[in-house]
Design an enzyme around this catalytic site. Structure first.
Site, PDB file in Angstrom:
ATOM      1  N   HIS A  57       9.558   2.745   9.280  1.00 17.26           N
ATOM      2  CA  HIS A  57       9.290   1.828  10.390  1.00 17.26           C
ATOM      3  C   HIS A  57       8.012   2.288  11.086  1.00 17.26           C
ATOM      4  O   HIS A  57       7.859   3.477  11.360  1.00 17.26           O
ATOM      5  CB  HIS A  57      10.474   1.839  11.362  1.00 17.26           C
ATOM      6  CG  HIS A  57      10.333   0.815  12.439  1.00 17.26           C
ATOM      7  ND1 HIS A  57      10.570  -0.527  12.234  1.00 17.26           N
ATOM      8  CD2 HIS A  57       9.925   0.930  13.729  1.00 17.26           C
ATOM      9  CE1 HIS A  57      10.328  -1.195  13.346  1.00 17.26           C
ATOM     10  NE2 HIS A  57       9.937  -0.339  14.268  1.00 17.26           N
ATOM     11  N   GLU A 106       1.716   6.861   7.524  1.00 15.62           N
ATOM     12  CA  GLU A 106       2.662   6.379   6.501  1.00 15.62           C
ATOM     13  C   GLU A 106       2.279   6.878   5.120  1.00 15.62           C
ATOM     14  O   GLU A 106       3.112   7.402   4.383  1.00 15.62           O
ATOM     15  CB  GLU A 106       2.687   4.843   6.485  1.00 15.62           C
ATOM     16  CG  GLU A 106       3.264   4.244   7.734  1.00 15.62           C
ATOM     17  CD  GLU A 106       3.400   2.734   7.651  1.00 15.62           C
ATOM     18  OE1 GLU A 106       4.288   2.212   8.322  1.00 15.62           O
ATOM     19  OE2 GLU A 106       2.623   2.079   6.937  1.00 15.62           O
ATOM     20  N   LEU A 141      10.984  -7.066   4.181  1.00 19.79           N
ATOM     21  CA  LEU A 141      11.224  -7.785   5.439  1.00 19.79           C
ATOM     22  C   LEU A 141      12.590  -8.444   5.570  1.00 19.79           C
ATOM     23  O   LEU A 141      12.933  -8.936   6.648  1.00 19.79           O
ATOM     24  CB  LEU A 141      10.115  -8.826   5.657  1.00 19.79           C
ATOM     25  CG  LEU A 141       8.732  -8.213   5.886  1.00 19.79           C
ATOM     26  CD1 LEU A 141       7.683  -9.290   6.062  1.00 19.79           C
ATOM     27  CD2 LEU A 141       8.733  -7.272   7.085  1.00 19.79           C
ATOM     28  N   SER A 168       0.837  -1.211   0.000  1.00 19.85           N
ATOM     29  CA  SER A 168       0.000   0.000   0.000  1.00 19.85           C
ATOM     30  C   SER A 168       0.868   1.256   0.000  1.00 19.85           C
ATOM     31  O   SER A 168       0.525   2.258  -0.638  1.00 19.85           O
ATOM     32  CB  SER A 168      -0.974  -0.002   1.178  1.00 19.85           C
ATOM     33  OG  SER A 168      -0.297   0.159   2.396  1.00 19.85           O
ATOM     34  N   ASN A 169       2.003   1.202   0.695  1.00 20.36           N
ATOM     35  CA  ASN A 169       2.918   2.356   0.659  1.00 20.36           C
ATOM     36  C   ASN A 169       3.539   2.516  -0.719  1.00 20.36           C
ATOM     37  O   ASN A 169       3.660   3.631  -1.232  1.00 20.36           O
ATOM     38  CB  ASN A 169       4.013   2.206   1.716  1.00 20.36           C
ATOM     39  CG  ASN A 169       3.521   2.572   3.086  1.00 20.36           C
ATOM     40  OD1 ASN A 169       3.436   3.750   3.434  1.00 20.36           O
ATOM     41  ND2 ASN A 169       3.153   1.570   3.881  1.00 20.36           N
TER      42      ASN A 169
HETATM   43  C1  GRF Z   1       4.293  -0.714   6.829  1.00 17.82           C
HETATM   44  O1  GRF Z   1       3.658  -0.662   8.051  1.00 17.82           O
HETATM   45  C2  GRF Z   1       5.726  -0.308   6.978  1.00 17.82           C
HETATM   46  O2  GRF Z   1       5.934   0.635   7.968  1.00 17.82           O
HETATM   47  C3  GRF Z   1       6.384  -1.592   7.369  1.00 17.82           C
HETATM   48  O3  GRF Z   1       5.700  -2.578   6.613  1.00 17.82           O
HETATM   49  C4  GRF Z   1       4.390  -2.133   6.311  1.00 17.82           C
HETATM   50  C5  GRF Z   1       4.169  -2.245   4.845  1.00 17.82           C
HETATM   51  O4  GRF Z   1       2.834  -2.131   4.468  1.00 17.82           O
HETATM   52  N1  GRF Z   1       7.814  -1.507   7.237  1.00 17.82           N
HETATM   53  P1  GRF Z   1       2.430  -2.092   2.944  1.00 17.82           P
HETATM   54  O5  GRF Z   1       2.930  -3.364   2.282  1.00 17.82           O
HETATM   55  O6  GRF Z   1       3.051  -0.876   2.319  1.00 17.82           O
HETATM   56  O7  GRF Z   1       0.934  -2.015   2.949  1.00 17.82           O
END
Ligand code: GRF
Length: 193
Positions: free
Chosen positions: A105, A175, A86, A13-14
């Site tokens: 983070h 985020e 990850l 999603s980010n």
């Molecule tokens: C986010 O909460 C980010 O802070 C962490 O992993 C998550 C990723 O979410 N490092 P997405 O895949 O972007 O929805």
């Protein structure tokens, strides 16, 4: 025009917010998405937005990270953005992109960081600690988990009714709001320095 590679392991999603943010930018564009999970949701965003992507399983990151550096160089990547990635980034990649790798983070570092501190583990730990606030940290990476120079933090209150899930929702709003803007600001400042 700078080229950004996004590394992501999950839903992305980010990554999607960042893609959209830079869609019409003349400062930078998303050139490549890199994942360590063949079925990561982020690949759907790559396909739908016509962004090229690469899949490197965990073994590649461990045994032949130079191959990944080579690919990034071939694609003329200037910045790497970790958006829910990850695996630990190998040192050869960190060295090849010094001060050019940003991570997000989902808590206020230096608390609630380090190995194993990802996803719901982070929000559960925040809740267990009784701290009145949490948030996001955007930072450069170095060879230790969640340890590089902090460039931005955004905060949100933790209420007595909160659960790890409700904290996650609040943090995700921060985020999505801040990560694209902070990346843009950082690239602008680097260009000017
Ligand atoms: C986010 O909460 C980010 O802070 C962490 O992993 C998550 C990723 O979410 N490092 P997405 O895949 O972007 O929805």
């Amino acid at each position: 025009m700078d080229n950004i590679a996004i590394f992501a392991s999950g839903g992305g999603s980010n990554a999607l917010k960042i893609l959209k943010h830079f869609e019409n930018s003349d400062l930078a564009r998303i050139k490549l998405i890199v994942t360590n999970r063949r079925n990561a949701g982020v690949l759907r965003h790559a396909e739908e937005n016509s962004i090229s992507w690469k899949y490197y399983p965990k073994e590649n990151w461990n045994s032949s990270p130079m191959e990944i550096v080579q690919e990034l160089k071939t694609q003329k990547i200037d910045y790497v953005v970790l958006a829910g990635f990850l695996l630990k980034v190998p040192d050869v990649i960190i060295d090849a992109f010094a001060e050019k790798i940003l991570n997000i983070h989902p808590a206020l570092l230096p608390d609630f960081g380090g190995k194993g501190m990802y996803g719901m583990h982070v929000h559960q730990a925040v809740l267990d600690s009784g701290k009145p606030e949490t948030g996001i940290t955007i930072h450069l990476i170095n060879s230790k988990y969640d340890d590089g120079r902090i460039i931005f933090q955004g905060k949100v209150n933790v209420e007595s009714v909160d659960t790890p899930e409700s904290i996650q929702k609040k943090v995700q709003i921060l985020e999505h709001k801040w990560f694209p803007q902070v990346i843009e600001k950082y690239i602008k400042e680097k260009a000017a320095s």
